[in-house]
Design an enzyme around this catalytic site. Sequence first.
Site, PDB file in Angstrom:
ATOM      1  CG  ASP A 131      -2.189   0.798   0.830  1.00 27.63           C
ATOM      2  OD1 ASP A 131      -2.388   1.283  -0.229  1.00 27.63           O
ATOM      3  OD2 ASP A 131      -2.806   1.134   2.153  1.00 27.63           O
ATOM      4  CB  CYS A 226     -15.747   5.152  -1.109  1.00 28.17           C
ATOM      5  SG  CYS A 226     -15.273   4.082  -0.044  1.00 28.17           S
ATOM      6  CB  CYS A 253     -16.807   2.467   5.408  1.00 29.45           C
ATOM      7  SG  CYS A 253     -18.218   1.842   4.965  1.00 29.45           S
TER       8      CYS A 253
HETATM    9  C1  B12 Z   1      -6.942   3.952  -3.843  1.00 25.57           C
HETATM   10  C2  B12 Z   1      -7.280   3.039  -2.704  1.00 25.57           C
HETATM   11  C3  B12 Z   1      -8.445   3.022  -2.243  1.00 25.57           C
HETATM   12  C4  B12 Z   1      -9.587   4.178  -2.529  1.00 25.57           C
HETATM   13  C5  B12 Z   1     -10.180   3.747  -3.804  1.00 25.57           C
HETATM   14  C6  B12 Z   1     -10.712   2.057  -3.467  1.00 25.57           C
HETATM   15  C7  B12 Z   1     -10.757   1.182  -4.778  1.00 25.57           C
HETATM   16  N1  B12 Z   1     -11.486   0.247  -4.767  1.00 25.57           N
HETATM   17  O1  B12 Z   1      -9.937   1.299  -5.904  1.00 25.57           O
HETATM   18  C8  B12 Z   1     -10.477   4.146  -1.187  1.00 25.57           C
HETATM   19  C9  B12 Z   1      -9.793   5.480  -0.267  1.00 25.57           C
HETATM   20  C10 B12 Z   1     -11.894   4.510  -1.300  1.00 25.57           C
HETATM   21  C11 B12 Z   1     -10.001   2.867  -0.647  1.00 25.57           C
HETATM   22  C12 B12 Z   1     -10.865   2.332   0.451  1.00 25.57           C
HETATM   23  C13 B12 Z   1     -10.449   1.006   0.826  1.00 25.57           C
HETATM   24  N2  B12 Z   1      -9.339   0.291   0.748  1.00 25.57           N
HETATM   25 CO1  B12 Z   1      -7.918   0.870  -0.485  1.00 25.57          CO
HETATM   26  N3  B12 Z   1      -6.404   1.000  -1.645  1.00 25.57           N
HETATM   27  C14 B12 Z   1      -6.431   1.828  -2.596  1.00 25.57           C
HETATM   28  C15 B12 Z   1      -5.052   1.626  -3.425  1.00 25.57           C
HETATM   29  C16 B12 Z   1      -4.001   2.574  -2.740  1.00 25.57           C
HETATM   30  C17 B12 Z   1      -5.189   1.612  -4.802  1.00 25.57           C
HETATM   31  C18 B12 Z   1      -6.132   1.057  -5.593  1.00 25.57           C
HETATM   32  C19 B12 Z   1      -6.386   1.356  -7.131  1.00 25.57           C
HETATM   33  O2  B12 Z   1      -5.497   1.357  -7.642  1.00 25.57           O
HETATM   34  N4  B12 Z   1      -7.692   1.694  -7.521  1.00 25.57           N
HETATM   35  C20 B12 Z   1      -7.921   2.065  -8.735  1.00 25.57           C
HETATM   36  C21 B12 Z   1      -8.851   0.849  -9.473  1.00 25.57           C
HETATM   37  C22 B12 Z   1      -9.456   1.146 -10.577  1.00 25.57           C
HETATM   38  O3  B12 Z   1      -8.252  -0.398  -9.462  1.00 25.57           O
HETATM   39  P1  B12 Z   1      -8.718  -1.707  -9.095  1.00 25.57           P
HETATM   40  O4  B12 Z   1     -10.030  -1.600  -8.244  1.00 25.57           O
HETATM   41  O5  B12 Z   1      -7.690  -2.525  -8.942  1.00 25.57           O
HETATM   42  O6  B12 Z   1      -9.411  -1.926 -10.599  1.00 25.57           O
HETATM   43  C23 B12 Z   1      -9.442  -3.006 -11.308  1.00 25.57           C
HETATM   44  C24 B12 Z   1     -10.511  -4.068 -11.270  1.00 25.57           C
HETATM   45  O7  B12 Z   1     -11.854  -2.963 -11.518  1.00 25.57           O
HETATM   46  C25 B12 Z   1     -10.300  -4.585 -12.654  1.00 25.57           C
HETATM   47  N5  B12 Z   1     -11.376  -4.988 -13.256  1.00 25.57           N
HETATM   48  C26 B12 Z   1     -11.999  -4.496 -14.097  1.00 25.57           C
HETATM   49  N6  B12 Z   1     -13.133  -5.094 -14.652  1.00 25.57           N
HETATM   50  C27 B12 Z   1     -13.014  -6.371 -14.130  1.00 25.57           C
HETATM   51  C28 B12 Z   1     -13.543  -7.268 -14.308  1.00 25.57           C
HETATM   52  C29 B12 Z   1     -13.438  -8.605 -13.551  1.00 25.57           C
HETATM   53  C30 B12 Z   1     -14.280  -9.863 -13.909  1.00 25.57           C
HETATM   54  C31 B12 Z   1     -12.502  -8.633 -12.893  1.00 25.57           C
HETATM   55  C32 B12 Z   1     -12.263  -9.621 -12.019  1.00 25.57           C
HETATM   56  C33 B12 Z   1     -11.697  -7.604 -12.436  1.00 25.57           C
HETATM   57  C34 B12 Z   1     -11.893  -6.456 -13.172  1.00 25.57           C
HETATM   58  O8  B12 Z   1      -9.355  -4.061 -13.502  1.00 25.57           O
HETATM   59  C35 B12 Z   1      -9.059  -2.635 -12.789  1.00 25.57           C
HETATM   60  C36 B12 Z   1      -7.690  -2.466 -12.989  1.00 25.57           C
HETATM   61  O9  B12 Z   1      -6.718  -3.495 -12.759  1.00 25.57           O
HETATM   62  C37 B12 Z   1      -4.930   0.181  -2.712  1.00 25.57           C
HETATM   63  C38 B12 Z   1      -3.097  -0.206  -2.693  1.00 25.57           C
HETATM   64  C39 B12 Z   1      -2.700  -0.322  -4.010  1.00 25.57           C
HETATM   65  N7  B12 Z   1      -1.426  -0.012  -4.333  1.00 25.57           N
HETATM   66  O10 B12 Z   1      -3.213  -1.161  -4.999  1.00 25.57           O
HETATM   67  C40 B12 Z   1      -5.402   0.139  -1.311  1.00 25.57           C
HETATM   68  C41 B12 Z   1      -6.158  -1.430  -1.207  1.00 25.57           C
HETATM   69  C42 B12 Z   1      -7.059  -1.738  -2.431  1.00 25.57           C
HETATM   70  N8  B12 Z   1      -7.249  -0.871  -0.263  1.00 25.57           N
HETATM   71  C43 B12 Z   1      -7.561  -1.773   0.715  1.00 25.57           C
HETATM   72  C44 B12 Z   1      -8.360  -1.557   1.750  1.00 25.57           C
HETATM   73  C45 B12 Z   1      -8.081  -2.649   2.997  1.00 25.57           C
HETATM   74  C46 B12 Z   1      -9.307  -0.873   1.598  1.00 25.57           C
HETATM   75  C47 B12 Z   1     -10.713  -0.759   2.651  1.00 25.57           C
HETATM   76  C48 B12 Z   1     -11.140  -2.063   2.984  1.00 25.57           C
HETATM   77  C49 B12 Z   1     -10.335   0.248   3.977  1.00 25.57           C
HETATM   78  C50 B12 Z   1     -11.419   0.493   4.924  1.00 25.57           C
HETATM   79  N9  B12 Z   1     -11.960  -0.338   5.481  1.00 25.57           N
HETATM   80  O11 B12 Z   1     -11.675   1.727   4.635  1.00 25.57           O
HETATM   81  C51 B12 Z   1     -11.371   0.329   1.857  1.00 25.57           C
HETATM   82  C52 B12 Z   1     -12.644  -0.469   1.010  1.00 25.57           C
HETATM   83  C53 B12 Z   1     -13.444  -0.101   0.001  1.00 25.57           C
HETATM   84  C54 B12 Z   1     -13.587  -0.689  -1.300  1.00 25.57           C
HETATM   85  N10 B12 Z   1     -14.781  -1.285  -1.358  1.00 25.57           N
HETATM   86  O12 B12 Z   1     -12.623  -0.937  -2.064  1.00 25.57           O
HETATM   87  C55 B12 Z   1      -6.435  -3.005   0.350  1.00 25.57           C
HETATM   88  C56 B12 Z   1      -7.603  -4.161  -0.222  1.00 25.57           C
HETATM   89  C57 B12 Z   1      -7.161  -5.737   0.195  1.00 25.57           C
HETATM   90  C58 B12 Z   1      -8.028  -6.584  -0.615  1.00 25.57           C
HETATM   91  N11 B12 Z   1      -8.792  -7.503   0.174  1.00 25.57           N
HETATM   92  O13 B12 Z   1      -8.477  -6.338  -1.550  1.00 25.57           O
HETATM   93  C59 B12 Z   1      -5.547  -2.451  -0.632  1.00 25.57           C
HETATM   94  C60 B12 Z   1      -5.241  -3.434  -1.554  1.00 25.57           C
HETATM   95  C61 B12 Z   1      -4.389  -1.875   0.290  1.00 25.57           C
HETATM   96  C62 B12 Z   1      -3.442  -3.221   0.584  1.00 25.57           C
HETATM   97  N12 B12 Z   1      -2.245  -3.365   0.159  1.00 25.57           N
HETATM   98  O14 B12 Z   1      -3.793  -4.074   1.286  1.00 25.57           O
HETATM   99  N13 B12 Z   1      -8.824   2.292  -1.089  1.00 25.57           N
HETATM  100  S1  SF4 Z   2     -16.341   0.921   1.993  1.00 28.45           S
HETATM  101 FE1  SF4 Z   2     -18.378   1.736   2.863  1.00 28.45          FE
HETATM  102  S2  SF4 Z   2     -18.967   3.605   1.541  1.00 28.45           S
HETATM  103 FE2  SF4 Z   2     -16.854   2.489   0.658  1.00 28.45          FE
HETATM  104  S3  SF4 Z   2     -18.106   1.397  -0.946  1.00 28.45           S
HETATM  105 FE3  SF4 Z   2     -18.058  -0.104   0.776  1.00 28.45          FE
HETATM  106  S4  SF4 Z   2     -19.933   0.018   2.028  1.00 28.45           S
HETATM  107 FE4  SF4 Z   2     -19.555   1.676   0.376  1.00 28.45          FE
END
Ligand code: B12
Ligand code: SF4
Length: 363
Positions: A131, A226, A253
């Site tokens: 991360d 979010c 959350c």
């Molecule tokens: C920015 C970020 C956030 C942002 C955006 C979250 C998001 N979903 O992207 C915010 C601040 C909202 C956030 C929140 C949280 N985060 Co965060 N976050 C990150 C971070 C730094 C980057 C993520 C990123 O690049 N997002 C951009 C999106 C576009 O990327 P993506 O979701 O990977 O997108 C891919 C998929 O959509 C996929 N895809 C598209 N179409 C399809 C179709 C299919 C079929 C499939 C399979 C895939 C797929 O392709 C995309 C590109 O590869 C990572 C660490 C890292 N360097 O990766 C941690 C990370 C994702 N976070 C993490 C955590 C723990 C959280 C929270 C749970 C914390 C909390 N409790 O508040 C929440 C969860 C919210 C949620 N539901 O996602 C963990 C997740 C672990 C896991 N089990 O996945 C990570 C990996 C950190 C870590 N090293 O542990 N986070």
């Molecule tokens: S972390 Fe909370 S606000 Fe964010 S997507 Fe999940 S339920 Fe929605």
Amino acid sequence: MQNLKQLIKRIAFDLGFHAVGITSANDIPTSEKHFLEWRDLGYAADMNYLLREDPINAKPTKILSEGRSIITLLVNYYTKPPENPGRDFGRVAAYAVGLDYHTILKSKINLFQAKLRKEFGDHFISKGFSDSVPLLEKSFSRNAGLGFMGKNTLIINKPFGSYFFICEIISNLDIESDAEKEGTCGKCTRCIDICPTEALTVGAIPAEGEARQGRHESPLLDSRLCISYLTIENRGSIENDLRGKIGNWIFGCDLCQEICPYNKKIVETDWEEFKPQSGMGHYLRLKDILSIESDKEFKSKFGNTAIMRTKRKGLIRNACIVAGNNHSEECLPELINLSKNENDPIIKEHALWALERFNVLKV
Ligand code: B12
Ligand code: SF4
Ligand code: SF4
């Protein structure tokens, strides 16, 4: 080759990691395409590390030019929250209840690299993270077989569910990749339905191109909505419309994880560092937060935890919202004090908003 993989898995388990998977350090252009489309929609909000003009997120060799493979690692951080202690408390997401995972994981990753260096000598070149780099950690760990991508946009592993950290070591070792694991949400949409701000959607952009044809879900999260983004990453004021929806979340959350059937039978972490007694726990008393007077005092309370990220200003802003949502009467003196005497305009405005929820603005 097999021996190398066995060695890596043994080191991982000896160090306490709960699962390990290997993938190649090649670029993943289909994921990059999706990532770019996602951020073009504005879903990355103002998170600078996602907004680079020449993004490296899908290109591990931009981080380590000699990179050949990526060891991805899973660390379960889950602990069950106690019963809600009531309206005077704000809830902390499970990943932040113990010590700061950045520090704890970094030292474990360093140890891992040191062990590999001992085996392979100076020939071994690596970089390890969790991360802390703009790499698509979820996509790489999915490719390495750590789990599948759920509609809550998190990686889901069987049997660990989704409450885990992802770590990775990019190195010049040639290690055979593991296979991607099968897995799907099926028809379930519980996380999408429960999200109070409607931050989750499926299918706004097509799934990840050719490679993923036949898998119809394309999970997407709009960070601007979010609660995790709003309460942790966002430095400014929180939109009025969203404040009520934040409920009692003071930091992060977990609603879209709590509801997930894959998280129903998971085990609690065995890492002492991530247990609530090592940090600030699952609930924070709101009036204790509202009365923090300086950055120094904030640091002395939260210095060893991930909560540091919000700084004093962000956490007090969040506490004002939760106090207003919960009608926490014991917070009234602190809210009134902040509304009159606080220098920071954002805190002041959120304190006033909370007081309006009590109709005591003119006290
Ligand atoms: C920015 C970020 C956030 C942002 C955006 C979250 C998001 N979903 O992207 C915010 C601040 C909202 C956030 C929140 C949280 N985060 Co965060 N976050 C990150 C971070 C730094 C980057 C993520 C990123 O690049 N997002 C951009 C999106 C576009 O990327 P993506 O979701 O990977 O997108 C891919 C998929 O959509 C996929 N895809 C598209 N179409 C399809 C179709 C299919 C079929 C499939 C399979 C895939 C797929 O392709 C995309 C590109 O590869 C990572 C660490 C890292 N360097 O990766 C941690 C990370 C994702 N976070 C993490 C955590 C723990 C959280 C929270 C749970 C914390 C909390 N409790 O508040 C929440 C969860 C919210 C949620 N539901 O996602 C963990 C997740 C672990 C896991 N089990 O996945 C990570 C990996 C950190 C870590 N090293 O542990 N986070
Ligand atoms: S972390 Fe909370 S606000 Fe964010 S997507 Fe999940 S339920 Fe929605
Ligand atoms: S709640 Fe249902 S839809 Fe959401 S991630 Fe879990 S299994 Fe998938």
